[in-house]
Design a protein around this motif. Sequence first.
Motif, PDB file in Angstrom:
ATOM      1  N   TRP A  78       0.825  -1.195   0.000  1.00  0.00           N
ATOM      2  CA  TRP A  78       0.000   0.000   0.000  1.00  0.00           C
ATOM      3  C   TRP A  78       0.872   1.264   0.000  1.00  0.00           C
ATOM      4  CZ3 TRP A  78      -4.797  -1.342  -1.031  1.00  0.00           C
ATOM      5  CH2 TRP A  78      -5.206  -2.630  -0.668  1.00  0.00           C
ATOM      6  N   ASP A 166      -2.016   1.503   6.775  1.00  0.00           N
ATOM      7  CA  ASP A 166      -3.329   1.086   6.277  1.00  0.00           C
ATOM      8  C   ASP A 166      -3.981   0.042   7.183  1.00  0.00           C
ATOM      9  OD1 ASP A 166      -5.483   1.314   4.625  1.00  0.00           O
ATOM     10  OD2 ASP A 166      -4.421   0.802   2.800  1.00  0.00           O
ATOM     11  N   TYR A 169      -8.846   0.963   8.011  1.00  0.00           N
ATOM     12  CA  TYR A 169      -9.927   0.925   7.027  1.00  0.00           C
ATOM     13  C   TYR A 169     -11.247   0.421   7.597  1.00  0.00           C
ATOM     14  CZ  TYR A 169      -8.163  -3.881   6.842  1.00  0.00           C
ATOM     15  OH  TYR A 169      -7.731  -5.139   7.184  1.00  0.00           O
ATOM     16  N   ASP A 170     -11.219  -0.329   8.691  1.00  0.00           N
ATOM     17  CA  ASP A 170     -12.443  -0.886   9.278  1.00  0.00           C
ATOM     18  C   ASP A 170     -12.743  -0.171  10.598  1.00  0.00           C
ATOM     19  OD1 ASP A 170     -14.528  -2.384  10.315  1.00  0.00           O
ATOM     20  OD2 ASP A 170     -13.646  -4.313   9.774  1.00  0.00           O
ATOM     21  N   GLU A 195      -2.534   6.275   6.223  1.00  0.00           N
ATOM     22  CA  GLU A 195      -3.903   5.986   5.799  1.00  0.00           C
ATOM     23  C   GLU A 195      -4.057   6.435   4.357  1.00  0.00           C
ATOM     24  OE1 GLU A 195      -7.721   5.872   4.774  1.00  0.00           O
ATOM     25  OE2 GLU A 195      -6.906   7.902   5.075  1.00  0.00           O
ATOM     26  N   ARG A 198      -8.983   6.963   2.372  1.00  0.00           N
ATOM     27  CA  ARG A 198     -10.359   6.467   2.413  1.00  0.00           C
ATOM     28  C   ARG A 198     -11.245   7.407   3.235  1.00  0.00           C
ATOM     29  NH1 ARG A 198      -7.220   1.758   2.975  1.00  0.00           N
ATOM     30  NH2 ARG A 198      -7.588   0.185   1.358  1.00  0.00           N
ATOM     31  N   THR A 200     -13.169   6.501   5.604  1.00  0.00           N
ATOM     32  CA  THR A 200     -13.043   6.128   7.012  1.00  0.00           C
ATOM     33  C   THR A 200     -11.860   6.843   7.660  1.00  0.00           C
ATOM     34  OG1 THR A 200     -11.870   4.149   6.252  1.00  0.00           O
ATOM     35  CG2 THR A 200     -14.170   3.885   6.896  1.00  0.00           C
TER      36      THR A 200
END
Length: 237
Positions: A78, A166, A169-170, A195, A198, A200
């Motif tokens: 990522w 990363d 994300y959740d 990050e 996103r 989120t």
Amino acid sequence: MSPAHLALASRADRQRAQLEARIRRQYVTKCEAYHFDGLTVQLTRVAEPDEILQRMEQNADVSGSVLPRWQPYWAELWGCSVAVCRRLVQIPLQGVPVLDLGCGLGLTGTVAAACGGVVTMADAAPPALLFARLNSWPYRERVRLRRLDWIRDRLPERFAWIVGADILYDRLDWPYLDAFWRAHLAPGGTVLLGEGGRSTGGEFPAWLDGRGWKLDGIQTALSGYAQPIRLFQLSLT
């Protein structure tokens, strides 16, 4: 080099070759060089990460099982990993305990070790730890690896730096990450998060507000990535 040192070097070469062969029996790989302010790191990675998810989904369909919690996001490199590494090379890490949480392929932990850090790489996915071990091999004397799920697992020590690329994300993971960081951050320590832009990630600072953390955030652009990368630096107040 003395005969004893030659024997040790030969043994290490054999062990590395065995590890690499084990990985290549399961995955098609490629090796790439990454450069950070004069530091060059060689990274072996999965050539086609999407194929790993497709393979897991097919196996789950055939066996009737469910996909594991650690779906193969580890197989992708990522962009926020690269952004975190750019920050790490600016930090004095010689002899400093560093935890690479959700280490994936191990780029950030390898860079931390190359900068002199004493690094623990942790991930819930066993395949990720194979790649992380191979990629951190030149610095193996100050690297250890742990299979870990931040929801239920804990380590016996604390760290001056906890880095994660990363892992936000959740939203459902945020309370567990919060508890994990508190349990493992040394006094005066820092959590450094990358990050990938996103929605989120944009909501994370507001969620963290009022929970006893000081948050400093910046955005940085990376060539080849459409979204700017957010870097969050957290410390307990």
